[in-house]
Design an enzyme around this catalytic site. Structure first.
Site, PDB file in Angstrom:
ATOM      1  N   TYR A  92       0.827  -1.207   0.000  1.00 41.23           N
ATOM      2  CA  TYR A  92       0.000   0.000   0.000  1.00 41.23           C
ATOM      3  C   TYR A  92       0.861   1.258   0.000  1.00 41.23           C
ATOM      4  O   TYR A  92       1.739   1.432   0.841  1.00 41.23           O
ATOM      5  CB  TYR A  92      -0.878  -0.014   1.238  1.00 41.23           C
ATOM      6  CG  TYR A  92      -2.088   0.888   1.203  1.00 41.23           C
ATOM      7  CD1 TYR A  92      -3.230   0.528   0.495  1.00 41.23           C
ATOM      8  CD2 TYR A  92      -2.108   2.072   1.921  1.00 41.23           C
ATOM      9  CE1 TYR A  92      -4.356   1.320   0.495  1.00 41.23           C
ATOM     10  CE2 TYR A  92      -3.232   2.880   1.933  1.00 41.23           C
ATOM     11  CZ  TYR A  92      -4.353   2.500   1.215  1.00 41.23           C
ATOM     12  OH  TYR A  92      -5.474   3.300   1.225  1.00 41.23           O
ATOM     13  N   SER A 186       1.156  -7.722   1.736  1.00 42.48           N
ATOM     14  CA  SER A 186       0.121  -6.811   2.216  1.00 42.48           C
ATOM     15  C   SER A 186      -0.874  -6.520   1.088  1.00 42.48           C
ATOM     16  O   SER A 186      -1.564  -7.428   0.622  1.00 42.48           O
ATOM     17  CB  SER A 186       0.761  -5.542   2.776  1.00 42.48           C
ATOM     18  OG  SER A 186      -0.184  -4.737   3.447  1.00 42.48           O
ATOM     19  N   GLN A 187      -0.949  -5.274   0.608  1.00 47.10           N
ATOM     20  CA  GLN A 187      -1.824  -4.988  -0.526  1.00 47.10           C
ATOM     21  C   GLN A 187      -1.499  -5.906  -1.697  1.00 47.10           C
ATOM     22  O   GLN A 187      -2.400  -6.439  -2.362  1.00 47.10           O
ATOM     23  CB  GLN A 187      -1.651  -3.535  -0.962  1.00 47.10           C
ATOM     24  CG  GLN A 187      -2.396  -3.181  -2.241  1.00 47.10           C
ATOM     25  CD  GLN A 187      -2.122  -1.764  -2.696  1.00 47.10           C
ATOM     26  OE1 GLN A 187      -2.970  -0.895  -2.575  1.00 47.10           O
ATOM     27  NE2 GLN A 187      -0.926  -1.503  -3.211  1.00 47.10           N
ATOM     28  N   ASP A 272       0.229  -8.864  13.909  1.00 44.90           N
ATOM     29  CA  ASP A 272       0.040  -7.879  12.843  1.00 44.90           C
ATOM     30  C   ASP A 272      -1.154  -6.993  13.162  1.00 44.90           C
ATOM     31  O   ASP A 272      -2.292  -7.449  13.181  1.00 44.90           O
ATOM     32  CB  ASP A 272      -0.180  -8.623  11.521  1.00 44.90           C
ATOM     33  CG  ASP A 272      -0.127  -7.718  10.304  1.00 44.90           C
ATOM     34  OD1 ASP A 272      -0.259  -6.495  10.452  1.00 44.90           O
ATOM     35  OD2 ASP A 272       0.034  -8.266   9.191  1.00 44.90           O
TER      36      ASP A 272
END
Length: 340
Positions: A92, A186-187, A272
């Site tokens: 991101y 992640s993203q 997380d």
């Protein structure tokens, strides 16, 4: 750092019920048909990075609405014959960066495509991939762009870019189209799951601490952005909760992951606070193909770092050279996750 969510045992037992739109498959079929019909030409321009063992190209691929999506292609210097390929999507707020920065997979002997994420990152010598939509969110970030309608949402454009970028990778003459793996952190992990659900025929998928999974739960419990963008938006717009989560259900990677068939290697970090582990496990448990898992019990959003890259390198090597791994069983049991 304390646990941010459920325990490992609770996450292993978790089977959340997610609200799935009745027209989810039709929505994405129509979206991708329109993108392919928009046409456009893929371009590869060689660039000088100063590296001698990796050859790099500046890539432009027609994505959503035929709009050019930038990226890098790294190839091992002197490679002969079609190569196994890793297509990578980024985290991101991060663009493709500089041409010499990410060459691990090419150094391992594979073709490596890295997709720029529209509207994210910073300008490089080759330029970014702008998000051309006029809709902007009312909270800084990308999650609130186009929340009123799934057709307008930011990730409809990004997921389409990613499918088209992967198709372009499979069509490249240096790539063996039967040996293409998608990955991301992640993203990028959420995008890789979406691509795996939307594009048949992949050899594998490696989502690390994936974002965009069980999005409603993420908005409720995440302690850090980006999920907090949704909570902040709804704090201001109390009457839009139903509309917001209906829109986001069309881009929930946990729902799209159920349609995937390729073998997968997940990573999840139990401390997380950016992508709470229960949201990642929602995608893992719903994943439609063979799956393996590495859990990092004492890590936050950094996940497994270099240790997990080592796991991925070994996994891809086995995948590309051992065909029977495509039918490997689900290895995610508590016994498998913890050392003897």
């Amino acid at each position: 750092m304390p646990l941010t969510d459920l325990t490992l045992e609770q996450c292993l037992a978790l089977r959340p019920e997610l609200d799935e739109p009745a027209d989810l498959d039709a929505f994405w079929e129509q979206t991708l048909l329109a993108a392919r019909a928009a046409g456009g030409t893929t371009r590869h321009t060689r660039v000088d990075t100063g590296l001698t063992q990796v050859v790099t190209y500046d890539v432009a691929v027609p994505g959503f609405a035929g709009e050019p999506v930038r990226g890098w292609l790294h190839l091992p210097a002197g490679a002969d014959g079609p190569l196994g390929c890793v297509v990578e999507f980024l985290g991101y707020g991060r663009g493709r960066g500089l041409a010499h920065e990410q060459v691990l997979w090419a150094n391992a002997g594979y073709a490596h495509f890295i997709m720029d994420t529209r509207g994210q990152g910073w300008s490089t010598a080759g330029g970014d991939t702008p998000d051309t939509a006029t809709l902007n969110g009312e909270v800084p970030g990308f999650l609130t762009r186009g929340l009123a309608d799934p057709h307008d949402h930011y990730y409809r454009r990004v997921f389409t870019d990613a499918v088209r970028f992967t198709e372009a990778a499979r069509a490249h003459p240096a790539v063996d189209p039967a040996r293409v793996v998608v990955t991301g952190i992640s993203q990028g992990g959420g995008i890789s799951l979406a691509v795996a659900g939307l594009l048949p025929g992949l050899a594998g998928v490696m989502p690390d601490v994936p974002f965009l999974c069980d999005i409603r739960r993420g908005a409720l419990i995440a302690g850090a952005p980006p999920y907090t963008e949704i909570a902040e938006y709804l704090r201001l717009h109390r009457d839009r909760t139903g509309t917001v989560f209906t829109t986001l259900s069309y881009v929930d990677a946990a729902l799209l992951a159920a349609r995937a068939t390729a073998p997968s290697l997940f990573s999840i970090a139990m401390m997380d606070e950016v992508c709470p582990p229960s949201t990642c496990f929602a995608a893992y448990h719903r994943y439609g193909g063979p799956k393996d898992l590495r859990v990092y019990e004492f890590n936050g959003h950094e996940g497994g770092g270099g240790h997990h890259r080592r796991e991925q390198l070994a996994w891809v090597q086995r995948l590309f050279h051992t065909p029977h791994l495509a039918t490997a069983p689900d290895l995610a049991t508590l016994h498998d996750l913890r050392p003897a």
